[in-house]
Scaffold this active site. Sequence first.
Site, short mmCIF file in Angstrom:
data_model
loop_
_atom_site.label_atom_id
_atom_site.label_comp_id
_atom_site.label_asym_id
_atom_site.label_seq_id
_atom_site.Cartn_x
_atom_site.Cartn_y
_atom_site.Cartn_z
N LYS A 91 -22.72 17.48 47.99
CA LYS A 91 -21.68 17.38 47.14
C LYS A 91 -20.38 17.02 47.79
CE LYS A 91 -23.40 17.55 43.40
NZ LYS A 91 -23.47 16.21 42.52
N SER A 121 -19.33 20.17 42.48
CA SER A 121 -19.56 21.62 42.14
C SER A 121 -18.72 22.63 42.86
CB SER A 121 -20.90 21.93 42.69
OG SER A 121 -21.25 23.44 42.72
N SER A 122 -18.45 23.74 42.25
CA SER A 122 -17.39 24.63 43.20
C SER A 122 -18.13 25.43 44.21
CB SER A 122 -16.96 25.67 42.30
OG SER A 122 -18.07 26.64 41.57
N CYS A 123 -19.52 24.98 44.57
CA CYS A 123 -20.05 25.53 45.59
C CYS A 123 -19.56 25.04 47.17
CB CYS A 123 -21.64 25.99 45.65
SG CYS A 123 -22.31 24.28 45.46
N HIS A 132 -29.80 28.38 36.11
CA HIS A 132 -28.44 29.28 36.33
C HIS A 132 -28.53 30.72 35.60
CE1 HIS A 132 -27.23 25.00 37.49
NE2 HIS A 132 -26.60 25.70 38.62
N TYR A 171 -27.23 21.93 49.00
CA TYR A 171 -26.53 21.34 47.99
C TYR A 171 -25.05 20.88 48.24
CZ TYR A 171 -25.28 20.75 42.85
OH TYR A 171 -24.69 20.41 41.67
O1 GFB Z 1 -25.87 31.01 38.33
P1 GFB Z 1 -26.52 31.16 39.53
O2 GFB Z 1 -27.93 30.92 39.81
O3 GFB Z 1 -25.78 30.52 40.68
O4 GFB Z 1 -26.40 32.86 39.80
P2 GFB Z 1 -24.64 30.68 41.65
C1 GFB Z 1 -25.10 33.49 39.66
C2 GFB Z 1 -25.45 35.01 39.68
O5 GFB Z 1 -26.03 35.48 38.66
C3 GFB Z 1 -26.07 35.45 41.22
C4 GFB Z 1 -27.29 36.48 39.40
O6 GFB Z 1 -25.52 36.72 41.81
C5 GFB Z 1 -27.62 36.01 40.59
O7 GFB Z 1 -28.18 36.76 41.52
N1 GFB Z 1 -28.22 36.56 38.19
C6 GFB Z 1 -28.62 37.55 37.68
C7 GFB Z 1 -29.09 35.43 38.14
N2 GFB Z 1 -29.68 37.32 36.77
C8 GFB Z 1 -29.94 35.92 37.16
C9 GFB Z 1 -31.05 35.13 36.72
O8 GFB Z 1 -31.92 35.49 35.82
N3 GFB Z 1 -30.92 34.07 36.94
C10 GFB Z 1 -30.03 33.36 37.98
N4 GFB Z 1 -30.04 32.09 38.25
N5 GFB Z 1 -29.34 34.26 38.33
C11 GFB Z 1 -25.64 28.37 42.10
C12 GFB Z 1 -25.79 27.43 43.26
O9 GFB Z 1 -24.99 29.45 42.67
O10 GFB Z 1 -24.66 27.83 41.11
C13 GFB Z 1 -25.64 26.23 43.04
O11 GFB Z 1 -26.90 27.85 43.84
C14 GFB Z 1 -24.53 25.58 42.17
O12 GFB Z 1 -25.44 25.09 44.17
C15 GFB Z 1 -24.78 26.46 40.99
O13 GFB Z 1 -23.33 25.67 42.60
C16 GFB Z 1 -23.57 26.14 39.87
O14 GFB Z 1 -23.16 30.50 41.34
O15 GFB Z 1 -24.83 31.77 42.60
#
Ligand code: GFB
Length: 340
Positions: A151, A118-120, A190, A147
């Site tokens: 990875k 993952s890119s994280c 996500h 996580y």
């Molecule tokens: O996709 P996401 O959960 O992943 O969130 P990350 C990306 C951005 O979208 C954050 C915003 O800034 C969230 O605050 N966001 C806005 C939302 N509304 C929503 C919503 O309804 N749901 C979600 N989920 N986000 C994860 C990592 O990070 O991504 C994992 O925690 C992994 O480890 C994955 O790398 C790809 O990009 O922030």
Amino acid sequence: MTVEGFVPSPIDRRAKTYIAGHRGLVGSSVWRRMGSEGFTNLIGRTSAELDLTHRDEVFEFFKSERPEVVVLAAAKVGGILANNTYPVDFLSTNLQIQTNVMDAALAIGVPRLMFLGSSCIYPKYAEQPIREDALLTGLLEPTNDAYAIAKIAGILHVQAVRRQYGLRWISAMPTNLYGPGDNFSPEGSHVLPGLIRRYDEAKNSGATTVTNWGSGTPRREFLHVDDLASACLHLLDNYDGSKQVNVGTGSDVTILELAEIVANAVGYSGITQWDKTKPDGTPRKLLDISTLTSLNWKPSISLEEGIAQTVKWYVDNRHTASARRPSGAAESVASETVGG
Ligand code: GFB
């Protein structure tokens, strides 16, 4: 152009190929892609058939099936809230799954294995776009550090096997992924499936406002899972280096811009608000994909096209998609999908 680890010989399409996590977002797409590219001996097990956290079962499976190629796309994945709330699960389950699969593959000398990360894995404030050599150069984003550490351990595991045993194992690091069959649960998903569900529900209920998480200012890169599957096969055919290879599109959008695209695709015309008490996560996560493009691969699905297709899939499968359990919940997950 010369690329470290270039191998100009495609893998044998008759090779017995095990896709770990073949029912998940990534594994199912890799399965379809390999099938359409002529692979004739694909094998997979559901988590009910083979619990990848059970070491003995995994060793038994490898000893009896003896795959020649392994794609390790099984992992516990989730969005920012799930990662932040259940770090033990994301650390421990993923370490167990990947360690069991790689140890069992090593025990029978599997010659070709691809680990998906993952890119994280990269530092929170890595220089953008993020090159592969940014790994382990700075502190991680706290919402997904557990996580990410699992990875990173997987990448090191692959590199250690290459160094100690000379097997041609490789790692690929996808950016944020999306596509049909994703997890659309409100707490576990996500951002992209989360927004699709929220805007669709608002449209159907006639709600005049929608509230998304965070400030909307973070930037993210989104790759359609079918493009990832194409990149995975391309790497298996063409790459044999110890460095993990970034897989992305080379461009990103703000979450606010993403929300506008999703609202348009869904047909929602109300007001969007932002709940700043929810975490933003890392400010930007754009991958440098020059290693992959120098191997002559590029993505083919635009974000607008991919979102329109995913929205259509969600609308057609709304009831089953919404009923899915959050992938970030503290549950016994053995074989889900990998996330970018
Ligand atoms: O996709 P996401 O959960 O992943 O969130 P990350 C990306 C951005 O979208 C954050 C915003 O800034 C969230 O605050 N966001 C806005 C939302 N509304 C929503 C919503 O309804 N749901 C979600 N989920 N986000 C994860 C990592 O990070 O991504 C994992 O925690 C992994 O480890 C994955 O790398 C790809 O990009 O922030």
